[in-house]
Design an enzyme around this catalytic site. Structure first.
Site, PDB file in Angstrom:
ATOM      1  N   SER A  65      18.787  27.812 -23.538  1.00 15.92           N
ATOM      2  CA  SER A  65      17.635  28.898 -22.976  1.00 15.92           C
ATOM      3  C   SER A  65      16.810  28.247 -21.688  1.00 15.92           C
ATOM      4  CB  SER A  65      16.439  29.316 -24.242  1.00 15.92           C
ATOM      5  OG  SER A  65      15.764  28.181 -24.333  1.00 15.92           O
ATOM      6  N   ASN A  66      16.158  29.162 -21.293  1.00 15.54           N
ATOM      7  CA  ASN A  66      15.520  28.478 -19.999  1.00 15.54           C
ATOM      8  C   ASN A  66      14.401  27.698 -20.365  1.00 15.54           C
ATOM      9  OD1 ASN A  66      17.382  30.109 -18.306  1.00 15.54           O
ATOM     10  ND2 ASN A  66      15.525  31.371 -17.487  1.00 15.54           N
ATOM     11  N   GLU A  67      13.964  27.983 -21.489  1.00 12.10           N
ATOM     12  CA  GLU A  67      13.026  26.948 -22.085  1.00 12.10           C
ATOM     13  C   GLU A  67      13.636  25.311 -22.460  1.00 12.10           C
ATOM     14  OE1 GLU A  67      13.376  29.892 -23.173  1.00 12.10           O
ATOM     15  OE2 GLU A  67      11.630  30.532 -22.156  1.00 12.10           O
TER      16      GLU A  67
ATOM     17  N   GLN B 292      33.945  29.980 -29.038  1.00 11.88           N
ATOM     18  CA  GLN B 292      33.086  28.876 -29.068  1.00 11.88           C
ATOM     19  C   GLN B 292      32.269  28.781 -30.472  1.00 11.88           C
ATOM     20  OE1 GLN B 292      29.754  28.625 -26.388  1.00 11.88           O
ATOM     21  NE2 GLN B 292      29.823  26.530 -26.678  1.00 11.88           N
ATOM     22  N   GLY B 293      32.297  27.797 -31.172  1.00 13.94           N
ATOM     23  CA  GLY B 293      31.571  27.649 -32.403  1.00 13.94           C
ATOM     24  C   GLY B 293      30.461  26.697 -32.382  1.00 13.94           C
ATOM     25  N   TYR B 294      29.577  26.708 -31.779  1.00 11.30           N
ATOM     26  CA  TYR B 294      28.453  25.816 -31.679  1.00 11.30           C
ATOM     27  C   TYR B 294      27.211  26.406 -32.355  1.00 11.30           C
ATOM     28  CZ  TYR B 294      30.289  22.920 -27.646  1.00 11.30           C
ATOM     29  OH  TYR B 294      30.856  22.228 -26.856  1.00 11.30           O
ATOM     30  N   SER B 295      26.243  27.365 -32.031  1.00 12.54           N
ATOM     31  CA  SER B 295      25.221  27.687 -32.701  1.00 12.54           C
ATOM     32  C   SER B 295      25.411  28.346 -34.027  1.00 12.54           C
ATOM     33  CB  SER B 295      24.624  28.903 -31.985  1.00 12.54           C
ATOM     34  OG  SER B 295      24.394  28.476 -30.383  1.00 12.54           O
TER      35      SER B 295
ATOM     36  N   GLU C  62      31.270  20.310 -14.766  1.00 13.35           N
ATOM     37  CA  GLU C  62      31.320  21.026 -13.815  1.00 13.35           C
ATOM     38  C   GLU C  62      30.771  22.516 -13.806  1.00 13.35           C
ATOM     39  OE1 GLU C  62      32.012  23.786 -11.196  1.00 13.35           O
ATOM     40  OE2 GLU C  62      33.472  24.115 -12.438  1.00 13.35           O
TER      41      GLU C  62
END
Lengths: 368, 399, 368, 399
Positions: B385-387, B126-129, B246
């Site tokens: 992240s959880n934030e 995956q190339g997102y960040s 999903e």
């Protein structure tokens, strides 16, 4: 009562912190930790020359310090630098030797000599009275047999202070004695390794090892308690130093890292968590001061356990928050905060963890 | 409501169980249970076994060969897989790209890529960040510019946190194809062959010393326009779709249960003052409390998944499950580290490699566990992240 | 497995919630709580007529429900309305009487009859086996002597189900029996009061009170365990209802209260805390469902203790946060959220608190 | 550093201790220890005793008769007072208005009001918060408009959360004298005689049923301009000064220590399965942990106060101490409630009145304690909520 350092001690503190600030980078620290010794002999000698080791021991024992406050200012600096140099093994062995009146050895340690204190065993966990290694009289000396676990600095030590049983059962408080052993002696097998946070330690197997008794036979437990209490104080101060760096780095990151068009430090949720971390840091600092001030007093064990328990709780929270608030970057080896966080967390495994010391506090309370 | 398994559900569980007993390679399960690093070949063997039984794409829509499992069946599969020591399915191709192709891809793209994902021909990452675009994904800067022929994009930039990118043949990327309008409006979704000239993978070493994520650098990488999924500048829609798509595995219930079992095993083995650590009131209390939390989370997860399959809006609950799940698993990792006492400290990283005969210290299970605790701090950071999850929930519930 | 209510149960739930929503204001609730009875007989009779009491008991015992899921839908509504009407005393007494095959009494309760279940004693805390009240055979009946503590609904009850010891020592599990006592009988002294959250309870002194044995002599503990497990499930569901109101009211307040020129709900620190509260609410809901689903199964005690422990932890946190995020207004009697918060917190004192149930879970785990 | 008391400090502690033993009225101490409500007369007797010994204004600057105590002495006084069951000094006149008059008041105001504060002639209360202005104090709307003579302000509006206002002769208020510029710039500080026509006090009943705070309504209340402290529209400076002014009591260390003693007494008395609750591992752990936190906080408080007296900037630390102190005391209140088991439930509010012979239920100490837990939720809300304190700290430290 006074919460300011004396001028001399402030100088000691400034010197230690300046040395750490000016004489090593995090890369140099990692390099030393990754070396065969696990630390830099050269750096350790420099710091010994500055008197930072001698400051850990009282004058009448061959040092020129030795109070709880001397110890915490040195170890706070050790924590800020994540130094893997054997300050802690030296403090432990030296404290034991000082109590036995072995001033020559203490002076040797103050001068940079390498000693280790081997008290823990594979099955002892955090129970000081658990000593299965045996010492049997032979001639005017003793012979040791048994195993010692996770001994800090053992692989590079020239001398080992070893606990062994001269009488009693494996978990009796009485019957434990302390011995000085030549690390190169016949029958001493040392398997060195690095801890997960990068500090050199070792497992030791002793087979028919000739050893010299130090201190009174069978009365070693008091010294072991004093030595580990001193060690616990030292690592609490070390954790304070590391926690301060965690918070400073996180603060800088919050001010400089921008997401959604502004510094993430402007997000209130992170601000409030940062504030709680700073509050915990001050609580840790106070607990360390309390333990230092009572190191030679009747309330030593309560205050040392209190500091270790608070460092265990608050330190871990600060370490985890420092990583979380940084995000991914803090999960990488190359970013320093991860290593400070690792040290703070792993200090909980030295000299008894959060729960162990809470238990001690309860026991002391019942006794009182 | 009924918390008892129906006969069918019991039969289903028995099927999964016997599959795990017979088809999960023992050496792989052993590696998982002893927390050794898995090789690419391990994953390939495991995926092949799952594929043969039709479990590899069980979560796909039925028209693409999925099994149409309900929430209960998905829970059973997850729990049985983890209990048996089965590696989690590598999600990038199967559970991230595949749904995207199924929803946005052309017939050609579907027919070409989906079979190759299933049979393992293509390993995807995956190339997102990007270094400057983490939480704020839409600020990504990797550019894709049409060349003069109009048939290729020229891609330049850098992606980061690419998990297992070192094994990958292909990477799916969010790239910037326009600077007009809002940052979200200029993003496209590209499929890039990792063997194209100009693609470079650089390892990122994690804080505990392992290598699982990477930087992927793109220098004038030529990508056929045919490799774009969906319309140009509509990539953000795809990214968002994936975020709410999903997510029955998001709480990692099976992993939590398996980790708790491992913790209990260790706590029973560890001796404290002559009795087992599991009998220490403080430690027993910590374990009991997390078991209570897991038990509730398992039901929360099934409730939410069932509601989702009934077409209810479950966006906030899914984000919540990500938070609850990571908090619980990080707590288990913390307790597992604590359980070791002083033997949490020794760490021989070579010993993580399967087949390594490097000596470790302390009980045989001890060596990887402190590192594992530190490594798992990532779970509350990656995948939103959880934030970020809290922001999403707040936005959806508080306007 | 299925997480949707059956149609019938959904209707029961809708009816209960609609009644609460449409038939009383918080002021009317306070008025009832402040009355001599501590609740509204009229309202209780209306709800009995709707079948909300009968739904708590199985058909073969004179009710028309009685599953864990019937109980939680009724009590979730009771929690949303902060009803002080004696649903809980009726559930406790009725469950005990149903197990003894006293269907006439169960039918009387379903019809609105007032019974109370007196099992706790001044020194028993949360220990069910602790029964000091004695029962001595006299003729074909028994005579009871002893004291019962914090008996819910006792002051208005016509009949009391009382635990007393027919044999064994004060804390033995065996030897406890259950008796039916006329609340107006000679020797029954009831001192009623209101709990801090507004519910009627009483202390009972029993002196030579003639009583009728129900169930097997000496085997009462199993019924007491079943009854208190059922009660614990009910108050967990009640807490869920109250927690939902706490969160809804806090959410509304965050959206409408403006400070510094914007709704305080736009402050991220509060948003994130609100999100955590919502997550805890869902965990509570799941724990309540689990306990309800296992009420008649082998894992009853584990799941009931799990729910009570989780409600104790998460419920208190939500209640305290609801007050904190409201600020001063939530500290006032006239603002409803304070009363919901009080109920949620005080439920921890019914049928064993957070730590008591954690202890039970540990014991059950060891046994398993 | 040195944590041992000097001989002087030991002597000082003995003086305070003997004062408490001899001069603190026993009936008042008894009420405090049994958490009965104190009457105005109780406070007046106690203040008189403190005043006679020069302790009532010990914290004032020496030029106003203060004792110039250092941080250690202030800690000792606080701890000994609470240990003996002494009521906390009612702060509104002595520790809030007095410092304001000393810093901003005219000579006349100082000479008139300060002695009357000391001898108890005037009982003061505080008029800051308004229904619409809580955390956001500067948005206050109570107006003070000069009448035609220019010698009086006409005050209209409503204040709230006025603690013990039912006993007060005078109230010091922040009022709006201008709507120009920023909200902070139009605020003035007025002293208002509660007996002036148009002043009305309405009780606010707290969640647990007690009456300690009030609403104060102003309808065309005439206040001489001479009753303004400082310049017109400069009241915000005064409010801010008070916020960061001498706060050696903010952590309430003495209260925390006394509350912990009370908790220990109860835990020792409560029986659980045949042993004292204090010997229950879970409860013992909760008590031990809070004792650790208090021990650290006591030192933090002394460190911060000493630094402040040496002229160091301690704003953030003082706000932090407010947070830490309230969290600790609320935890003790929570444990105290829990310690009671089922007997936390009965509550007879009449019994809180001294001299009431209303029957209570359970152990003699039980009746007020659950109510006390709920009542003390206020401590993290008033005086600048913990959220506001965090904002202040963030602003001062993170810019």
């Amino acid at each position: 009562m006074d919460f300011n350092h004396t001028e001399e001690r402030q100088m000691l503190s400034d010197m230690a912190e300046r040395f750490v600030r000016e004489n090593l980078t995090i890369e140099q620290r990692h390099e030393a930790a990754a070396s065969d010794d696990g630390f830099s002999r050269e750096r350790y000698e420099q710091m010994a020359e500055l008197g930072l080791i001698g400051a850990l021991f009282p004058e009448d024992a061959g040092g020129f310090g030795g109070s709880g406050f001397d110890i915490i200012v040195v170890f706070e600096a050790v924590g800020k630098g994540l130094l893997t140099e054997p300050f802690l093994p030296s403090l432990l062995a030296g404290t034991a030797l000082a109590r036995a009146g072995r001033n020559d050895d203490v002076e040797a340690i103050a001068a940079g000599g390498l000693y280790a204190f081997a008290y823990g065993e594979p099955a002892s966990r955090y129970t000081l009275e658990h000593v299965g290694t045996t010492a049997t009289k032979s001639g005017d000396g003793y012979t040791l047999d048994g195993n010692k676990a996770v001994v800090l600095g053992a692989a590079t030590a020239d001398h080992l202070v070893v606990s062994a049983r001269t009488s009693g059962g494996t978990t009796d408080a009485d019957g434990i004695s302390l011995f000085l052993v030549d690390a190169k002696a016949e029958g001493v097998h040392i398997r060195g390794y690095s801890t997960v946070d990068g500090y050199p330690a070792a497992e030791i197997a002793l087979k028919d090892v000739s050893a010299e008794l130090i201190g009174d036979e069978g009365k070693g437990i008091e010294t072991i308690r004093a030595v580990t209490a001193t060690g616990a104080l030292a690592v609490c101060a070390e954790a304070l130093g590391a926690v301060e760096v965690c918070i400073d780095m996180t603060m800088d990151y919050l001010k400089t890292r921008t997401q959604f068009g502004r510094p993430i430090g402007m997000f209130q949720a992170l601000q409030h968590r940062m504030v709680d971390m700073m509050g915990e840091r001050e609580q840790i600092r106070s607990a360390v001061i309390n333990a230092a001030g009572h190191l030679d007093g009747e309330q030593r064990d309560w205050h040392v356990s209190a500091a270790k328990n608070l460092v265990g709780r608050a330190g871990r929270h600060i370490a985890e928050e420092a990583i979380q608030m940084h995000g991914g970057i803090a999960m990488t080896w190359e970013y320093a905060v991860a290593h400070y966080a690792k040290r703070v967390v792993m200090i909980d495994h030295l000299f008894g963890d959060t729960d162990h010391h809470l238990e001690q506090i309860i026991k002391l309370g019942r006794a009182a | 409501m009924d918390l008892n398994y129906s006969d069918d559900e019991r039969a289903f569980r028995d099927d999964i169980r016997s599959f795990m007993e017979t088809k999960l390679p023992k050496d792989i399960a052993q590696k998982v249970k002893t927390k050794k690093n898995l090789t690419k070949e391990d994953y390939e063997r495991w995926h092949a076994a799952l594929n043969e039984a039709g479990y590899l794409n069980a979560h796909w829509p039925t028209e693409f060969g999925g099994k149409g499992w309900n929430a209960i069946q998905r829970d059973i599969f997850d729990v049985e897989l983890e209990a048996a020591g089965g590696p989690r399915i590598v999600p990038f191709g199967l559970n991230m790209l595949a749904p995207v192709l199924q929803a946005f891809g052309s017939k050609e793209q579907q027919e070409h890529y989906l079979p190759r994902i299933l049979d393992g021909t293509d390993w995807w990452c995956q190339g997102y960040s990007e270094p400057g675009a983490g939480s704020d994904l839409a600020s990504l800067k990797t550019t894709a510019v049409l060349d003069e022929t109009g048939e290729n994009y020229i891609v330049n930039g850098q992606k980061t946190w690419t998990t297992l990118g070192q094994h990958a043949d292909w990477i799916f990327c969010l790239v910037r194809t326009s600077n007009e309008g809002k940052p979200q409006e200029g993003i496209s979704f590209l499929l890039i062959d990792m063997n194209t000239p100009g693609v470079e993978v650089r390892p990122i070493i994690m804080l505990e010393g392992t290598h699982e994520v990477n930087e992927v650098w793109f220098t004038d990488v030529k990508v056929p326009v045919a490799n774009r999924v969906g319309e140009e500048n509509k990539g953000w829609t795809i990214a968002k779709y994936l975020l709410v798509h999903e997510r029955s595995g998001i709480a990692c219930v099976g992993d939590a249960l398996a980790s708790l079992d491992h913790l209990k095993h260790i706590a029973n083995d560890q001796q404290k003052d002559g009795k087992s650590l599991a009998d220490d009131p403080f430690f027993a209390a910590r374990m009991a409390q997390i078991e209570v939390d897991i038990s509730a989370m398992r039901t929360t997860n099934m409730r939410v998944q069932q509601a989702g399959m009934e077409g209810k809006e479950i966006g906030p609950q899914v984000s919540q499950l990500k938070i609850t799940g990571t908090v619980i698993r990080q707590t288990i990792n913390d307790l597992t580290r604590r359980a070791l006492g002083p033997y949490a400290m020794p760490f021989v990283s070579e010993a993580l490699e399967a087949g390594s005969n490097a000596e470790t210290f302390g009980p045989d299970y001890a060596n990887p566990l402190a590192a594992d605790y530190f490594n798992h701090r990532k779970t509350s950071i990656y995948g939103g992240s959880n934030e970020i999850q809290r922001n999403i929930i707040a936005k959806m519930t508080m306007g």
